[in-house]
Design a protein around this motif. Structure first.
Motif, PDB file in Angstrom:
ATOM      1  N   VAL A 130      21.081   5.428 -83.339  1.00 37.57           N
ATOM      2  CA  VAL A 130      20.273   5.976 -82.682  1.00 37.57           C
ATOM      3  C   VAL A 130      19.275   6.871 -83.555  1.00 37.57           C
ATOM      4  CG1 VAL A 130      19.576   7.871 -80.899  1.00 37.57           C
ATOM      5  CG2 VAL A 130      21.231   6.295 -80.457  1.00 37.57           C
ATOM      6  N   ILE A 131      19.827   7.482 -84.762  1.00 36.53           N
ATOM      7  CA  ILE A 131      19.127   8.290 -85.561  1.00 36.53           C
ATOM      8  C   ILE A 131      17.985   7.574 -86.522  1.00 36.53           C
ATOM      9  CG2 ILE A 131      19.090   9.800 -87.624  1.00 36.53           C
ATOM     10  CD1 ILE A 131      21.734  11.218 -86.210  1.00 36.53           C
ATOM     11  N   PRO A 132      18.534   6.372 -87.002  1.00 34.95           N
ATOM     12  CA  PRO A 132      17.610   5.403 -87.843  1.00 34.95           C
ATOM     13  C   PRO A 132      16.451   5.087 -86.925  1.00 34.95           C
ATOM     14  CG  PRO A 132      19.856   5.157 -88.542  1.00 34.95           C
ATOM     15  CD  PRO A 132      19.925   5.961 -87.232  1.00 34.95           C
ATOM     16  N   ALA A 184       2.746   7.433-100.349  1.00 37.34           N
ATOM     17  CA  ALA A 184       2.803   8.139 -99.059  1.00 37.34           C
ATOM     18  C   ALA A 184       4.105   7.670 -98.189  1.00 37.34           C
ATOM     19  CB  ALA A 184       1.503   7.889 -98.322  1.00 37.34           C
ATOM     20  N   ALA A 185       4.556   6.523 -98.318  1.00 37.01           N
ATOM     21  CA  ALA A 185       5.374   6.030 -97.436  1.00 37.01           C
ATOM     22  C   ALA A 185       6.818   6.795 -98.059  1.00 37.01           C
ATOM     23  CB  ALA A 185       5.733   4.487 -97.673  1.00 37.01           C
ATOM     24  N   SER A 186       7.095   6.773 -99.106  1.00 33.98           N
ATOM     25  CA  SER A 186       8.248   7.636 -99.781  1.00 33.98           C
ATOM     26  C   SER A 186       8.082   9.022 -99.294  1.00 33.98           C
ATOM     27  CB  SER A 186       8.298   7.528-101.173  1.00 33.98           C
ATOM     28  OG  SER A 186       9.245   8.003-101.778  1.00 33.98           O
ATOM     29  N   LYS A 187       6.959   9.756 -99.302  1.00 33.72           N
ATOM     30  CA  LYS A 187       7.077  11.055 -99.088  1.00 33.72           C
ATOM     31  C   LYS A 187       7.051  11.185 -97.686  1.00 33.72           C
ATOM     32  CE  LYS A 187       3.759  14.916 -99.362  1.00 33.72           C
ATOM     33  NZ  LYS A 187       2.443  15.473 -99.871  1.00 33.72           N
ATOM     34  N   SER A 193      12.786  12.778 -92.305  1.00 30.72           N
ATOM     35  CA  SER A 193      14.277  13.049 -92.481  1.00 30.72           C
ATOM     36  C   SER A 193      14.547  14.360 -92.404  1.00 30.72           C
ATOM     37  CB  SER A 193      14.978  12.428 -93.466  1.00 30.72           C
ATOM     38  OG  SER A 193      14.613  10.935 -93.678  1.00 30.72           O
ATOM     39  N   ILE A 194      13.886  15.224 -93.013  1.00 29.06           N
ATOM     40  CA  ILE A 194      14.038  16.769 -92.976  1.00 29.06           C
ATOM     41  C   ILE A 194      13.585  17.286 -91.743  1.00 29.06           C
ATOM     42  CG2 ILE A 194      13.282  18.899 -94.034  1.00 29.06           C
ATOM     43  CD1 ILE A 194      12.861  17.360 -96.889  1.00 29.06           C
ATOM     44  N   ALA A 195      12.425  16.927 -91.116  1.00 27.76           N
ATOM     45  CA  ALA A 195      12.158  17.435 -89.888  1.00 27.76           C
ATOM     46  C   ALA A 195      13.012  17.114 -88.814  1.00 27.76           C
ATOM     47  CB  ALA A 195      10.655  16.918 -89.621  1.00 27.76           C
ATOM     48  N   SER A 196      13.555  15.763 -88.644  1.00 29.46           N
ATOM     49  CA  SER A 196      14.523  15.424 -87.682  1.00 29.46           C
ATOM     50  C   SER A 196      15.770  16.321 -87.800  1.00 29.46           C
ATOM     51  CB  SER A 196      14.887  13.798 -88.009  1.00 29.46           C
ATOM     52  OG  SER A 196      13.961  13.120 -87.859  1.00 29.46           O
ATOM     53  N   ILE A 197      16.395  16.783 -88.932  1.00 31.30           N
ATOM     54  CA  ILE A 197      17.357  17.300 -88.995  1.00 31.30           C
ATOM     55  C   ILE A 197      17.234  18.908 -88.638  1.00 31.30           C
ATOM     56  CG2 ILE A 197      19.260  18.328 -90.703  1.00 31.30           C
ATOM     57  CD1 ILE A 197      18.809  15.757 -92.397  1.00 31.30           C
ATOM     58  N   THR A 198      16.039  19.364 -89.048  1.00 29.02           N
ATOM     59  CA  THR A 198      15.657  20.632 -88.689  1.00 29.02           C
ATOM     60  C   THR A 198      15.648  21.079 -87.179  1.00 29.02           C
ATOM     61  OG1 THR A 198      14.450  21.015 -90.662  1.00 29.02           O
ATOM     62  CG2 THR A 198      13.822  22.309 -88.684  1.00 29.02           C
TER      63      THR A 198
END
Length: 241
Positions: A130-132, A184-187, A193-198
């Motif tokens: 689900v997460i990916p 931009a894609a890498s950033k 990923s950081i926003a999802s975990i937060t």
């Protein structure tokens, strides 16, 4: 308005139904008995897009595929030898992938991450799956937005993002368009990923959603239409014969 989403325009389907429609679409494209059957599948997807309010996306997608069908028929009637085999092999793969890609575009653009997570929680889907997928739902629109910004900025410098610009000025096009897009894609991947975990995407507790997630009449109708079209293709191909 459907599914309790009073602020939405057009059709609303449960994310689980959309996944089922994608499965039916993949099977229909795999088992397609003819080009005209595949054209009918694209038209059916276009009608679904119209119901979602994606008028421009739907008619452009159907029109482009119709032109590809005409091109395929012309190649089959006029060409011979190695060139015919090469083009038919390429177009054969294109015909299998295009309907699935078109439907995936509709699904991605009409599904919110919160709705998707709530629906997957209902069926107890594993977090590793689900997460990916949830990150992907937010990643694709972000990249599309960055792509539009890069194109607008480069047009001011007379750098065209078209295939013609790539052929005429390959070094400038790659340096000014594709390199910034890759950065931009890498950033964007790191930030999402950081926003999802937060925001607690890994929280094991059941999720809540303002939109009521449930299977309604529209979900049943859409599922029946795609399932019936798959059954027609199987019967046409002689599977039931």
């Amino acid at each position: 308005m459907m599914g309790g989403a009073s602020s939405r325009r057009g059709l609303w389907l449960d994310p689980r139904t959309k996944i089922l429609l994608l499965l039916f679409c993949i099977l229909s494209a795999m088992m397609a008995p003819s080009l005209f059957y595949e054209l009918g599948l694209v038209v059916l997807i276009g009608l679904l897009g119209v119901c979602f309010g994606k008028w421009k996306y739907a008619w452009k997608g159907v029109l482009f595929y119709a032109l590809i069908v005409l091109l395929t028929l012309w190649i089959m009637d006029t060409m011979t030898g190695t060139w015919r085999t090469m083009f038919i092999a390429f177009l054969g793969l294109f015909h299998k992938v295009y309907p699935c890609g078109m439907l995936s575009g509709i699904v991605l653009s009409t599904t919110k991450v919160s709705e998707f997570l709530s629906a997957m929680n209902r069926i107890h889907a594993p977090k590793k799956l689900v997460i990916p997928l949830a990150v992907m739902l937010r990643y694709v629109p972000t990249i599309q937005e960055d792509w539009r910004f890069i194109k607008d900025a480069m047009r001011m410098r007379d750098v065209s993002p078209s295939p013609k610009g790539l052929l005429t000025h390959p070094a400038m096009t790659v340096e000014c368009i594709y390199v910034p897009l890759m950065m931009a894609a890498s950033k964007a991947a790191d930030e999402l990923s950081i926003a999802s975990i937060t925001r607690g995407i890994e929280n094991p507790k059941p999720r809540t959603c303002l939109v009521q997630i449930h299977i309604g009449p529209a979900d049943l109708l859409a599922g029946v239409c795609f399932a019936a079209y798959l059954a027609v293709g199987l019967y046409w191909k002689g599977v039931f014969g």
